[in-house]
Design an enzyme around this catalytic site. Structure first.
Site, mmCIF file in Angstrom:
data_model
loop_
_atom_site.group_PDB
_atom_site.id
_atom_site.type_symbol
_atom_site.label_atom_id
_atom_site.label_comp_id
_atom_site.label_asym_id
_atom_site.label_seq_id
_atom_site.Cartn_x
_atom_site.Cartn_y
_atom_site.Cartn_z
ATOM 1 N N ARG A 131 0.825 -1.215 0.000
ATOM 2 C CA ARG A 131 0.000 0.000 0.000
ATOM 3 C C ARG A 131 0.857 1.260 0.000
ATOM 4 O O ARG A 131 0.476 2.285 0.543
ATOM 5 C CB ARG A 131 -0.958 0.036 1.203
ATOM 6 C CG ARG A 131 -2.000 -1.067 1.211
ATOM 7 C CD ARG A 131 -3.066 -0.791 2.277
ATOM 8 N NE ARG A 131 -3.849 -1.985 2.544
ATOM 9 C CZ ARG A 131 -4.186 -2.405 3.765
ATOM 10 N NH1 ARG A 131 -3.823 -1.712 4.830
ATOM 11 N NH2 ARG A 131 -4.898 -3.493 3.927
ATOM 12 N N ARG A 158 -3.584 5.975 0.247
ATOM 13 C CA ARG A 158 -4.197 7.129 0.880
ATOM 14 C C ARG A 158 -3.263 7.927 1.770
ATOM 15 O O ARG A 158 -3.601 9.031 2.190
ATOM 16 C CB ARG A 158 -5.427 6.674 1.678
ATOM 17 C CG ARG A 158 -6.588 6.262 0.778
ATOM 18 C CD ARG A 158 -7.714 5.670 1.597
ATOM 19 N NE ARG A 158 -7.341 4.370 2.148
ATOM 20 C CZ ARG A 158 -8.064 3.718 3.051
ATOM 21 N NH1 ARG A 158 -9.176 4.261 3.523
ATOM 22 N NH2 ARG A 158 -7.676 2.531 3.498
ATOM 23 N N ARG A 207 -6.938 10.824 -7.360
ATOM 24 C CA ARG A 207 -8.068 9.912 -7.224
ATOM 25 C C ARG A 207 -9.385 10.629 -6.914
ATOM 26 O O ARG A 207 -10.454 9.993 -6.908
ATOM 27 C CB ARG A 207 -7.810 8.921 -6.071
ATOM 28 C CG ARG A 207 -7.097 7.628 -6.408
ATOM 29 C CD ARG A 207 -7.948 6.555 -7.045
ATOM 30 N NE ARG A 207 -9.297 6.465 -6.556
ATOM 31 C CZ ARG A 207 -9.670 5.787 -5.472
ATOM 32 N NH1 ARG A 207 -8.775 5.157 -4.743
ATOM 33 N NH2 ARG A 207 -10.944 5.743 -5.114
ATOM 34 N N ASP A 256 -6.346 -3.688 -7.415
ATOM 35 C CA ASP A 256 -7.051 -4.246 -6.259
ATOM 36 C C ASP A 256 -7.246 -5.729 -6.509
ATOM 37 O O ASP A 256 -7.366 -6.166 -7.673
ATOM 38 C CB ASP A 256 -8.406 -3.558 -6.067
ATOM 39 C CG ASP A 256 -9.065 -3.965 -4.752
ATOM 40 O OD1 ASP A 256 -8.850 -3.263 -3.749
ATOM 41 O OD2 ASP A 256 -9.763 -4.994 -4.724
ATOM 42 N N TYR A 306 -14.200 -13.456 0.090
ATOM 43 C CA TYR A 306 -15.053 -12.341 -0.331
ATOM 44 C C TYR A 306 -16.272 -12.845 -1.105
ATOM 45 O O TYR A 306 -17.401 -12.383 -0.900
ATOM 46 C CB TYR A 306 -14.268 -11.368 -1.207
ATOM 47 C CG TYR A 306 -13.389 -10.416 -0.439
ATOM 48 C CD1 TYR A 306 -13.939 -9.475 0.440
ATOM 49 C CD2 TYR A 306 -12.010 -10.429 -0.592
ATOM 50 C CE1 TYR A 306 -13.137 -8.596 1.142
ATOM 51 C CE2 TYR A 306 -11.197 -9.548 0.111
ATOM 52 C CZ TYR A 306 -11.759 -8.634 0.975
ATOM 53 O OH TYR A 306 -10.968 -7.764 1.677
#
Length: 355
Positions: A38, A42, A51, A87, A162
């Site tokens: 990562r 962010r 983004r 992702d 998921y």
């Protein structure tokens, strides 16, 4: 020291000669290579800016945007490798699974897979399904030059979690119920996901990725006996499918201290270690013939510079006798991390380990 003032380690002339790939191959290195999971995310204001207003999955399908985001931490931090911005659910979306990444929640699947009939949702992945990946990696490798690019994918167990749960879960009760109660359906589900994952990694390697990482983010929820019986065969199938390309294969999971040996057994060249197990103990559990990656606790970066450096020395000391070591965090960079702390950390590791 600001991010722009930080010194940069001299880069080799080709990715093959980079410190990162040498460490993956357990060869002598000029310094311990560093990259972060990562790292393009962010925590970077420039990431948030580009983004802004663009949904996550859409941002993964815009080659020029992917290129810019992937390059940002390389420019800012001077890391030894870039990791492709994407992702783990991108290949599922590409084959038509009705899912979305909801802010503050994560991937949400409209029709969870609970029956054998539901497996029909999982068709094969073709390069044409993810042509934007091929385009983005072409752009990236031209920009990166000698800096290696890491491709990645979600491992079959994590993707299955998921798909069966319908979204993130802390207990995985539906996935485990299938694994224990209908092992044949479970095995078929993971086998299909292994094929999809392998196809996704092949696209990235053939486009120019120098290494690949398989993220089994949720494998730590499993006991070793269940991992060996119900998960390892599918992960091994993925690693075997890309073995012929000769690129290093990295395997990482969270809370997987009890699984480290099995994760290496699945076929990885490099085993990722979270912060719960010291690197020397991880090496004992994995056994010889593998490089290791890790393993500073991501929350350490919120402490003082002196504390970060002290904890970093602990990791480096624990890893000093490894056959190959890639410095990383024990999980991903947290969103509120100060980017300058990461830049200082890269510089500190490079300085402390210069040969």
């Amino acid at each position: 020291m600001s991010a722009n003032d930080a010194p940069r380690v001299q880069q080799p002339s080709a990715p093959h000669d980079s410190a990162f790939l040498k460490a993956c191959r357990r060869e002598p290195v000029p310094h311990t290579p560093v990259w972060f999971m990562r790292q393009a995310g962010r925590s970077l204001p420039e990431y948030r800016k580009v983004r802004e207003g663009i949904p996550m999955l859409e941002s993964c399908m815009r080659p020029e945007l992917v290129t810019e985001i992937t390059l940002q931490p390389v420019r800012r931090h001077g890391v030894d490798a870039a990791i492709y911005f994407s992702d783990i659910v991108v290949p599922l979306k590409a084959i038509g699974i009705d899912l979305d990444i909801k802010p503050g929640v994560g991937p949400v699947v409209e029709r969870p897979i609970r029956t054998r009939e539901d497996l029909a949702q999982l068709r094969d992945l073709t390069p044409e399904d993810v042509s934007y990946v091929t385009e983005a990696i072409g752009l990236l490798t031209r920009e990166l030059g000698a800096t290696p690019l890491i491709g990645f994918a979600g491992a079959p167990f994590t993707l299955a979690s998921y798909l069966v749960e319908g979204g993130p879960s802390r207990t995985y009760e539906n996935a485990k119920a299938m694994m224990y109660g209908d092992p044949e359906l479970w095995a078929d589900l993971l086998d299909r996901l292994a094929d999809i994952t392998a196809a996704f990694l092949k696209v990235q390697i053939e486009a120019g990725a120098s290494a690949v990482q398989l993220f089994d983010s949720w494998a730590g929820a499993l006991a070793p006996v269940d991992y060996r019986r119900s998960v390892l065969p599918a992960s091994a199938k993925v690693f075997q499918a890309v073995a012929g390309y000769g690129v290093p294969r990295i395997h990482f999971g969270v809370g997987t201290g009890e699984l480290l040996g099995l994760m290496g057994e699945a076929g990885a060249d490099v085993v990722g270690v979270d912060w719960r197990v010291p690197m020397d103990e991880a090496a004992r559990r994995v056994g010889p013939g593998k490089a290791l990656q890790g393993n500073l606790d991501p929350t350490v970066l919120f402490a003082s510079t002196e504390a970060v450096e002290a904890k970093t020395r602990e990791v480096l000391d624990s890893a000093k006798d490894l056959e190959g070591h890639i410095f990383n965090l024990g999980h991903g960079v947290m969103p509120s991390t100060d980017p300058d702390a990461l830049t200082r950390l890269v510089e500190h590791v490079h300085t402390q380990t210069a040969r």
